[in-house]
Write an enzyme that holds these catalytic residues in place. Structure first.
Site, PDB file in Angstrom:
ATOM      1  N   LEU A   1       6.914   1.550   4.146  1.00 32.00           N
ATOM      2  CA  LEU A   1       7.904   2.003   3.172  1.00 32.00           C
ATOM      3  C   LEU A   1       8.611   3.274   3.629  1.00 32.00           C
ATOM      4  O   LEU A   1       9.742   3.519   3.234  1.00 32.00           O
ATOM      5  CB  LEU A   1       7.239   2.239   1.818  1.00 32.00           C
ATOM      6  CG  LEU A   1       6.652   0.992   1.151  1.00 32.00           C
ATOM      7  CD1 LEU A   1       5.948   1.369  -0.147  1.00 32.00           C
ATOM      8  CD2 LEU A   1       7.709  -0.051   0.907  1.00 32.00           C
TER       9      LEU A   1
ATOM     10  N   HIS B   1      -3.753   1.114   7.803  1.00 37.20           N
ATOM     11  CA  HIS B   1      -2.393   1.663   7.804  1.00 37.20           C
ATOM     12  C   HIS B   1      -2.308   2.869   6.864  1.00 37.20           C
ATOM     13  O   HIS B   1      -1.789   3.926   7.241  1.00 37.20           O
ATOM     14  CB  HIS B   1      -1.408   0.561   7.383  1.00 37.20           C
ATOM     15  CG  HIS B   1       0.015   0.987   7.330  1.00 37.20           C
ATOM     16  ND1 HIS B   1       0.937   0.586   8.276  1.00 37.20           N
ATOM     17  CD2 HIS B   1       0.697   1.748   6.449  1.00 37.20           C
ATOM     18  CE1 HIS B   1       2.127   1.117   7.970  1.00 37.20           C
ATOM     19  NE2 HIS B   1       2.000   1.814   6.864  1.00 37.20           N
ATOM     20  N   GLU B   2      -2.826   2.731   5.646  1.00 43.04           N
ATOM     21  CA  GLU B   2      -2.751   3.813   4.667  1.00 43.04           C
ATOM     22  C   GLU B   2      -3.655   4.981   5.055  1.00 43.04           C
ATOM     23  O   GLU B   2      -3.277   6.147   4.880  1.00 43.04           O
ATOM     24  CB  GLU B   2      -3.071   3.307   3.264  1.00 43.04           C
ATOM     25  CG  GLU B   2      -2.156   2.218   2.754  1.00 43.04           C
ATOM     26  CD  GLU B   2      -0.667   2.508   2.896  1.00 43.04           C
ATOM     27  OE1 GLU B   2      -0.256   3.686   2.838  1.00 43.04           O
ATOM     28  OE2 GLU B   2       0.098   1.550   3.065  1.00 43.04           O
TER      29      GLU B   2
ATOM     30  N   GLN C   1       3.094   9.929   1.340  1.00 37.82           N
ATOM     31  CA  GLN C   1       4.378   9.221   1.375  1.00 37.82           C
ATOM     32  C   GLN C   1       5.248   9.582   0.174  1.00 37.82           C
ATOM     33  O   GLN C   1       6.440   9.288   0.179  1.00 37.82           O
ATOM     34  CB  GLN C   1       4.168   7.708   1.428  1.00 37.82           C
ATOM     35  CG  GLN C   1       3.651   7.223   2.777  1.00 37.82           C
ATOM     36  CD  GLN C   1       3.510   5.729   2.796  1.00 37.82           C
ATOM     37  OE1 GLN C   1       2.480   5.197   2.382  1.00 37.82           O
ATOM     38  NE2 GLN C   1       4.546   5.049   3.251  1.00 37.82           N
TER      39      GLN C   1
ATOM     40  N   GLY D   1       0.846  -1.185   0.000  1.00 40.18           N
ATOM     41  CA  GLY D   1       0.000   0.000   0.000  1.00 40.18           C
ATOM     42  C   GLY D   1       0.881   1.233   0.000  1.00 40.18           C
ATOM     43  O   GLY D   1       2.059   1.173   0.373  1.00 40.18           O
TER      44      GLY D   1
ATOM     45  N   HIS E   1      -1.894   7.135   7.464  1.00 40.76           N
ATOM     46  CA  HIS E   1      -0.939   8.045   6.814  1.00 40.76           C
ATOM     47  C   HIS E   1      -1.620   9.350   6.399  1.00 40.76           C
ATOM     48  O   HIS E   1      -1.047  10.432   6.564  1.00 40.76           O
ATOM     49  CB  HIS E   1      -0.310   7.395   5.575  1.00 40.76           C
ATOM     50  CG  HIS E   1       0.903   6.585   5.852  1.00 40.76           C
ATOM     51  ND1 HIS E   1       2.044   7.100   6.402  1.00 40.76           N
ATOM     52  CD2 HIS E   1       1.148   5.269   5.641  1.00 40.76           C
ATOM     53  CE1 HIS E   1       2.955   6.155   6.524  1.00 40.76           C
ATOM     54  NE2 HIS E   1       2.433   5.028   6.075  1.00 40.76           N
TER      55      HIS E   1
END
Length: 184
Positions: free
Chosen positions: A94, A135-136, A51, A46, A139
C-alpha cells in the site's frame, strides 16, 4: 474509528524501526481499529502502524483462510521464528502503489506476540498468511519488500521508486477508496 492516510515510499517514517508497545490501553485499541479501517479502505491484506505514521510495533492482517473463512487479527510486538521452506510469490504494498514484484519468503513460520488487549498469541502460519505476516513485520523494522529484491532488480525499479518518492503515484491510484488493487 477512522481511515488514516497511508504513507508513500519516500516518507522517512517507513524506514524507522518501530518501538515496542508497553501499554495495552484504549489508545492502542483505537489505533488497531483505525488500522483495520484503513486497510479495508485501501483494499489491503495487511497494514503496519508505521504505514500510517505511528512508529509502534503493531500490524493487522486480513487474508483468506481455509474454505470461506478469513484470517483477520492484530499482532502487537510480533516475533517471527522457526522459519521453514522458501516460497516465491508476487507482492505489492500500500505504501508503494503500482509496484508488484516476486519476493522470496519463508513458506512457514511461528508467530508470537500479543493481541490488542495484551493476551499472548502464538501460532504456526503458512501460505499467504505467512507472506503477509513477514511483509508487515518487515515494515516494523523499516524494511520494504523492494529491499528483499536483487540489486539488479532494484536498479531496474529505481526510476519508479524515485517517482513515488517525488509524490508521483500511478495513474488511476485513488487512496482510501478501496479500488487501489490488492496489496499486502
Amino acid at each position: 474509528m477512522a481511515v488514516r492516510p497511508v504513507r508513500i515510499y519516500g516518507d522517512p517514517v517507513l524506514r524507522q524501526k518501530a518501538v515496542a508497545i508497553t501499554a495495552f490501553d484504549d489508545s492502542l485499541r483505537a489505533l488497531v481499529a483505525d488500522l483495520f479501517d484503513t486497510m479495508k479502505a485501501y483494499n489491503g491484506a495487511g497494514l503496519a502502524a508505521n504505514q500510517v505514521g505511528v512508529v509502534q510495533r503493531v500490524f493487522v492482517v486480513d487474508v483468506p483462510g481455509e474454505g470461506e473463512s478469513r484470517e483477520r487479527f492484530a499482532i502487537v510486538n510480533p516475533v517471527l521464528d522457526r522459519r521453514e521452506g522458501k516460497d516465491v510469490a508476487e507482492e505489492g504494498c500500500l505504501s508503494m502503489p503500482g509496484m508488484l514484484e516476486d519476493v522470496v519468503r519463508a513458506e512457514k513460520l511461528r508467530l508470537r506476540g500479543f493481541d490488542e488487549s495484551g493476551k499472548p498469541l502464538e501460532r504456526e502460519v503458512s501460505g499467504f498468511l505467512a507472506r503477509a505476516v513477514q511483509h508487515e513485520a518487515d515494515h516494523l523494522d523499516g524494511v520494504l519488500f523492494t529491499d528483499r529484491l536483487s540489486p539488479l532488480k532494484r536498479q531496474f525499479l529505481r526510476h519508479a521508486l524515485d517517482a513515488l518518492a517525488r509524490g508521483e503515484v500511478p495513474e488511476g491510484y485513488h487512496p482510501g477508496t478501496g479500488d487501489g488493487g490488492k496489496a499486502i
